[in-house]
Motif scaffolding. Structure first.
Motif, PDB file in Angstrom:
ATOM      1  N   ASP A  36      43.380  37.440  55.286  1.00  0.00           N
ATOM      2  CA  ASP A  36      42.053  36.647  55.598  1.00  0.00           C
ATOM      3  C   ASP A  36      42.321  35.199  55.345  1.00  0.00           C
ATOM      4  O   ASP A  36      41.837  34.388  55.990  1.00  0.00           O
ATOM      5  CB  ASP A  36      40.769  36.894  54.617  1.00  0.00           C
ATOM      6  CG  ASP A  36      40.460  38.589  54.820  1.00  0.00           C
ATOM      7  OD1 ASP A  36      40.575  38.880  56.158  1.00  0.00           O
ATOM      8  OD2 ASP A  36      39.959  38.933  53.942  1.00  0.00           O
ATOM      9  N   SER A  37      42.994  34.689  54.179  1.00  0.00           N
ATOM     10  CA  SER A  37      43.394  33.446  53.974  1.00  0.00           C
ATOM     11  C   SER A  37      44.099  32.773  55.160  1.00  0.00           C
ATOM     12  O   SER A  37      44.011  31.766  55.469  1.00  0.00           O
ATOM     13  CB  SER A  37      44.121  33.355  52.672  1.00  0.00           C
ATOM     14  OG  SER A  37      43.413  33.562  51.480  1.00  0.00           O
ATOM     15  N   SER A  38      45.140  33.544  55.454  1.00  0.00           N
ATOM     16  CA  SER A  38      45.855  32.885  56.676  1.00  0.00           C
ATOM     17  C   SER A  38      45.316  32.879  57.774  1.00  0.00           C
ATOM     18  O   SER A  38      45.517  31.865  58.548  1.00  0.00           O
ATOM     19  CB  SER A  38      47.195  34.105  57.076  1.00  0.00           C
ATOM     20  OG  SER A  38      48.002  34.163  55.792  1.00  0.00           O
ATOM     21  N   ARG A  39      44.165  33.632  58.088  1.00  0.00           N
ATOM     22  CA  ARG A  39      43.454  33.500  59.180  1.00  0.00           C
ATOM     23  C   ARG A  39      42.709  32.340  59.298  1.00  0.00           C
ATOM     24  O   ARG A  39      42.738  31.470  60.039  1.00  0.00           O
ATOM     25  CB  ARG A  39      42.531  34.727  59.522  1.00  0.00           C
ATOM     26  CG  ARG A  39      41.521  34.573  60.649  1.00  0.00           C
ATOM     27  CD  ARG A  39      40.613  35.815  61.158  1.00  0.00           C
ATOM     28  NE  ARG A  39      40.194  35.716  62.613  1.00  0.00           N
ATOM     29  CZ  ARG A  39      38.691  35.249  62.664  1.00  0.00           C
ATOM     30  NH1 ARG A  39      38.121  35.005  61.548  1.00  0.00           N
ATOM     31  NH2 ARG A  39      38.397  35.343  63.878  1.00  0.00           N
ATOM     32  N   ASP A  40      42.110  32.204  57.939  1.00  0.00           N
ATOM     33  CA  ASP A  40      41.174  30.972  57.863  1.00  0.00           C
ATOM     34  C   ASP A  40      42.066  29.476  58.006  1.00  0.00           C
ATOM     35  O   ASP A  40      41.719  28.606  58.620  1.00  0.00           O
ATOM     36  CB  ASP A  40      40.443  30.807  56.500  1.00  0.00           C
ATOM     37  CG  ASP A  40      39.520  31.852  56.112  1.00  0.00           C
ATOM     38  OD1 ASP A  40      38.990  32.174  57.187  1.00  0.00           O
ATOM     39  OD2 ASP A  40      39.308  32.093  55.063  1.00  0.00           O
ATOM     40  N   GLU A  41      43.354  29.499  57.350  1.00  0.00           N
ATOM     41  CA  GLU A  41      44.404  28.477  57.503  1.00  0.00           C
ATOM     42  C   GLU A  41      44.467  28.354  59.134  1.00  0.00           C
ATOM     43  O   GLU A  41      44.757  27.127  59.500  1.00  0.00           O
ATOM     44  CB  GLU A  41      45.539  28.678  56.834  1.00  0.00           C
ATOM     45  CG  GLU A  41      45.206  28.532  55.574  1.00  0.00           C
ATOM     46  CD  GLU A  41      46.686  28.706  54.690  1.00  0.00           C
ATOM     47  OE1 GLU A  41      47.622  27.983  55.196  1.00  0.00           O
ATOM     48  OE2 GLU A  41      46.672  29.689  53.770  1.00  0.00           O
ATOM     49  N   LEU A  42      44.689  29.444  59.886  1.00  0.00           N
ATOM     50  CA  LEU A  42      45.013  29.194  61.095  1.00  0.00           C
ATOM     51  C   LEU A  42      44.028  28.843  62.038  1.00  0.00           C
ATOM     52  O   LEU A  42      44.378  27.986  62.868  1.00  0.00           O
ATOM     53  CB  LEU A  42      45.478  30.634  61.782  1.00  0.00           C
ATOM     54  CG  LEU A  42      45.886  30.943  63.079  1.00  0.00           C
ATOM     55  CD1 LEU A  42      47.176  29.826  63.458  1.00  0.00           C
ATOM     56  CD2 LEU A  42      46.261  32.246  63.607  1.00  0.00           C
ATOM     57  N   LEU A  43      42.729  29.163  61.881  1.00  0.00           N
ATOM     58  CA  LEU A  43      41.529  28.720  62.566  1.00  0.00           C
ATOM     59  C   LEU A  43      41.351  27.096  62.257  1.00  0.00           C
ATOM     60  O   LEU A  43      41.456  26.432  63.424  1.00  0.00           O
ATOM     61  CB  LEU A  43      40.502  29.434  62.184  1.00  0.00           C
ATOM     62  CG  LEU A  43      40.424  30.904  62.625  1.00  0.00           C
ATOM     63  CD1 LEU A  43      38.992  31.668  62.227  1.00  0.00           C
ATOM     64  CD2 LEU A  43      40.520  31.058  64.143  1.00  0.00           C
ATOM     65  N   ILE A  44      41.634  26.671  61.070  1.00  0.00           N
ATOM     66  CA  ILE A  44      41.648  25.198  60.769  1.00  0.00           C
ATOM     67  C   ILE A  44      42.766  24.508  61.420  1.00  0.00           C
ATOM     68  O   ILE A  44      42.456  23.320  62.054  1.00  0.00           O
ATOM     69  CB  ILE A  44      41.824  24.959  59.261  1.00  0.00           C
ATOM     70  CG1 ILE A  44      40.306  25.629  58.502  1.00  0.00           C
ATOM     71  CG2 ILE A  44      41.931  23.520  58.722  1.00  0.00           C
ATOM     72  CD1 ILE A  44      40.410  25.571  56.994  1.00  0.00           C
ATOM     73  N   ALA A  45      43.850  25.102  61.585  1.00  0.00           N
ATOM     74  CA  ALA A  45      45.077  24.449  62.094  1.00  0.00           C
ATOM     75  C   ALA A  45      44.887  24.332  63.556  1.00  0.00           C
ATOM     76  O   ALA A  45      45.193  23.276  64.138  1.00  0.00           O
ATOM     77  CB  ALA A  45      46.262  25.431  61.853  1.00  0.00           C
ATOM     78  N   GLN A  46      44.342  25.314  64.364  1.00  0.00           N
ATOM     79  CA  GLN A  46      44.047  25.252  65.543  1.00  0.00           C
ATOM     80  C   GLN A  46      43.080  24.376  66.088  1.00  0.00           C
ATOM     81  O   GLN A  46      43.181  23.702  67.012  1.00  0.00           O
ATOM     82  CB  GLN A  46      43.735  26.801  66.155  1.00  0.00           C
ATOM     83  CG  GLN A  46      44.995  27.483  66.065  1.00  0.00           C
ATOM     84  CD  GLN A  46      44.672  29.049  66.860  1.00  0.00           C
ATOM     85  OE1 GLN A  46      43.512  29.372  66.819  1.00  0.00           O
ATOM     86  NE2 GLN A  46      45.553  29.839  67.006  1.00  0.00           N
ATOM     87  N   ALA A  47      42.027  24.251  65.248  1.00  0.00           N
ATOM     88  CA  ALA A  47      40.987  23.382  65.547  1.00  0.00           C
ATOM     89  C   ALA A  47      41.426  21.924  65.291  1.00  0.00           C
ATOM     90  O   ALA A  47      40.863  20.915  66.122  1.00  0.00           O
ATOM     91  CB  ALA A  47      39.767  23.532  64.678  1.00  0.00           C
TER      92      ALA A  47
END
Length: 120
Positions: A36-47
């Motif tokens: 879940d944490s990695s997904r949150d980080e990934l979405l922020i990074a992509q944005a």
């Protein structure tokens, strides 16, 4: 890790947690939280267009899954099934086809990759 940022997220999460639960039941809940944490980080990074962070997250989880499979090779088939379920055809390679019709004095040059011509 590409699937972490897609609508199939829940299936990815459940599938990976299921793998860990089989091999390391004591770590399954922690893995769920870390995903879940990695997904949150990934979405922020992509944005924000942060490709470096995306690559780091991808490498981290590839390493984790690789180490899990090294320690528990019996899970490889389950992981393959999960990937096939989530991304049908992901392992299939497209079959290249080429067709050309020439007439008169026409020349046809076809290549499956790079083609360099020096016509003088």
């Amino acid at each position: 890790m590409t699937l972490l940022a897609t609508d199939t997220w829940q299936s990815v999460r459940e599938g990976l947690v299921r793998l860990w639960r089989r091999a390391r039941p004591d770590r399954a809940q922690a893995i769920a939280g870390e995903l879940d944490s990695s997904r949150d980080e990934l979405l922020i990074a992509q944005a924000s267009g942060d490709r470096e962070t995306e690559a780091e997250i991808r490498a981290e989880w590839q390493g984790r899954v690789r180490r899990l499979l090294t320690a528990h090779p019996e899970l490889a088939e389950d992981l393959g099934a999960l990937l096939a379920e989530l991304a049908p055809g992901a392992g299939a390679r497209p079959v290249p086809t080429q067709q050309a019709i020439a007439s008169g004095e026409a020349r046809i040059y076809q290549a499956g990759r790079d083609l360099h011509l020096d016509q003088r």
